[in-house]
Write a protein that holds these residues in place. Structure first.
Motif, PDB file in Angstrom:
ATOM      1  N   ALA A   1       8.952  -0.369  -7.910  1.00  0.00           N
ATOM      2  CA  ALA A   1       8.396   0.713  -7.083  1.00  0.00           C
ATOM      3  C   ALA A   1       7.844   1.790  -8.006  1.00  0.00           C
ATOM      4  O   ALA A   1       8.105   1.801  -9.204  1.00  0.00           O
ATOM      5  N   LEU A   2       7.064   2.672  -7.418  1.00  0.00           N
ATOM      6  CA  LEU A   2       6.638   3.872  -8.126  1.00  0.00           C
ATOM      7  C   LEU A   2       6.620   5.018  -7.127  1.00  0.00           C
ATOM      8  O   LEU A   2       6.494   4.800  -5.927  1.00  0.00           O
TER       9      LEU A   2
ATOM     10  N   GLU B   1       6.219   0.552  -2.755  1.00  0.00           N
ATOM     11  CA  GLU B   1       7.136  -0.556  -3.004  1.00  0.00           C
ATOM     12  C   GLU B   1       6.339  -1.775  -3.444  1.00  0.00           C
ATOM     13  O   GLU B   1       5.295  -2.074  -2.871  1.00  0.00           O
ATOM     14  N   HIS B   2       6.827  -2.477  -4.462  1.00  0.00           N
ATOM     15  CA  HIS B   2       6.153  -3.647  -5.033  1.00  0.00           C
ATOM     16  C   HIS B   2       4.679  -3.313  -5.300  1.00  0.00           C
ATOM     17  O   HIS B   2       3.774  -3.925  -4.746  1.00  0.00           O
ATOM     18  N   PRO B   3       4.441  -2.317  -6.156  1.00  0.00           N
ATOM     19  CA  PRO B   3       3.071  -1.815  -6.354  1.00  0.00           C
ATOM     20  C   PRO B   3       2.067  -2.845  -6.848  1.00  0.00           C
ATOM     21  O   PRO B   3       0.894  -2.770  -6.488  1.00  0.00           O
TER      22      PRO B   3
ATOM     23  N   VAL C   1       5.786   9.453   2.608  1.00  0.00           N
ATOM     24  CA  VAL C   1       4.870   8.315   2.705  1.00  0.00           C
ATOM     25  C   VAL C   1       5.497   7.124   1.992  1.00  0.00           C
ATOM     26  O   VAL C   1       5.970   7.241   0.871  1.00  0.00           O
ATOM     27  N   THR C   2       5.494   5.973   2.662  1.00  0.00           N
ATOM     28  CA  THR C   2       5.931   4.720   2.051  1.00  0.00           C
ATOM     29  C   THR C   2       4.796   3.722   2.194  1.00  0.00           C
ATOM     30  O   THR C   2       4.266   3.537   3.289  1.00  0.00           O
ATOM     31  N   ILE C   3       4.434   3.102   1.081  1.00  0.00           N
ATOM     32  CA  ILE C   3       3.385   2.088   1.102  1.00  0.00           C
ATOM     33  C   ILE C   3       4.015   0.768   0.685  1.00  0.00           C
ATOM     34  O   ILE C   3       4.702   0.686  -0.333  1.00  0.00           O
ATOM     35  N   THR C   4       3.795  -0.261   1.506  1.00  0.00           N
ATOM     36  CA  THR C   4       4.337  -1.590   1.241  1.00  0.00           C
ATOM     37  C   THR C   4       3.188  -2.599   1.236  1.00  0.00           C
ATOM     38  O   THR C   4       2.150  -2.371   1.850  1.00  0.00           O
ATOM     39  N   PRO C   5       3.388  -3.729   0.553  1.00  0.00           N
ATOM     40  CA  PRO C   5       2.314  -4.731   0.524  1.00  0.00           C
ATOM     41  C   PRO C   5       2.122  -5.373   1.891  1.00  0.00           C
ATOM     42  O   PRO C   5       3.057  -5.472   2.687  1.00  0.00           O
TER      43      PRO C   5
END
Length: 105
Positions: free
Chosen positions: A41-42, A58-60, A93-97
C-alpha cells in the motif's frame, strides 16, 4: 550541493507524479502508481485549500496496471479519479484495484 538547487523540487515532483502517479488537473486528481509489485500500500496526505485528503492506495502496482476504484468518505466512485472540493473537511479516500470479472474472459 545538489539539494541546495532547484533539483530537490524536481526530485520531489518526479517521485510524486511519475512514481506514485499523483496528477492534479484543476480540481481533478488522478492516481496511477508505477511502483514495485511487492508494495502492499501507499499513503498520501494532500491539502486542497482548507480541505485535507487522506489517501490510501491498496496494492498500488495493480491499481497502476489494472485501474482502480475509489471510496471517498464511504461512498464508492466508479473510477480512481477524484473531484477535489475545498470545504474545510478531512476526506478519507481508499483506492483499490479493479478486480477483473472472470466471466468476461
Amino acid at each position: 550541493w545538489t539539494w541546495y538547487t532547484g533539483s530537490a523540487s524536481w526530485m520531489y515532483r518526479v517521485g510524486l507524479e511519475e512514481l506514485l502517479g499523483f496528477r492534479r488537473e484543476g480540481t481533478t486528481l488522478r492516481i496511477s502508481p508505477v511502483v514495485p509489485e511487492d508494495w502492499p500500500a501507499l499513503t498520501i496526505t494532500y491539502r486542497h485549500g482548507a480541505s485535507e485528503y487522506r489517501i490510501t492506495v491498496e496494492h498500488p502496482a495493480k491499481v497502476g496496471t489494472q485501474g482502480g476504484v475509489a471510496t471517498v468518505d464511504g461512498r464508492r466512485l466508479e473510477s480512481a479519479i477524484l473531484t477535489l472540493v475545498d470545504d474545510g473537511a478531512v476526506h478519507v479516500v481508499t483506492i483499490t484495484p479493479i478486480i477483473p470479472d472472470p466471466a468476461q474472459d
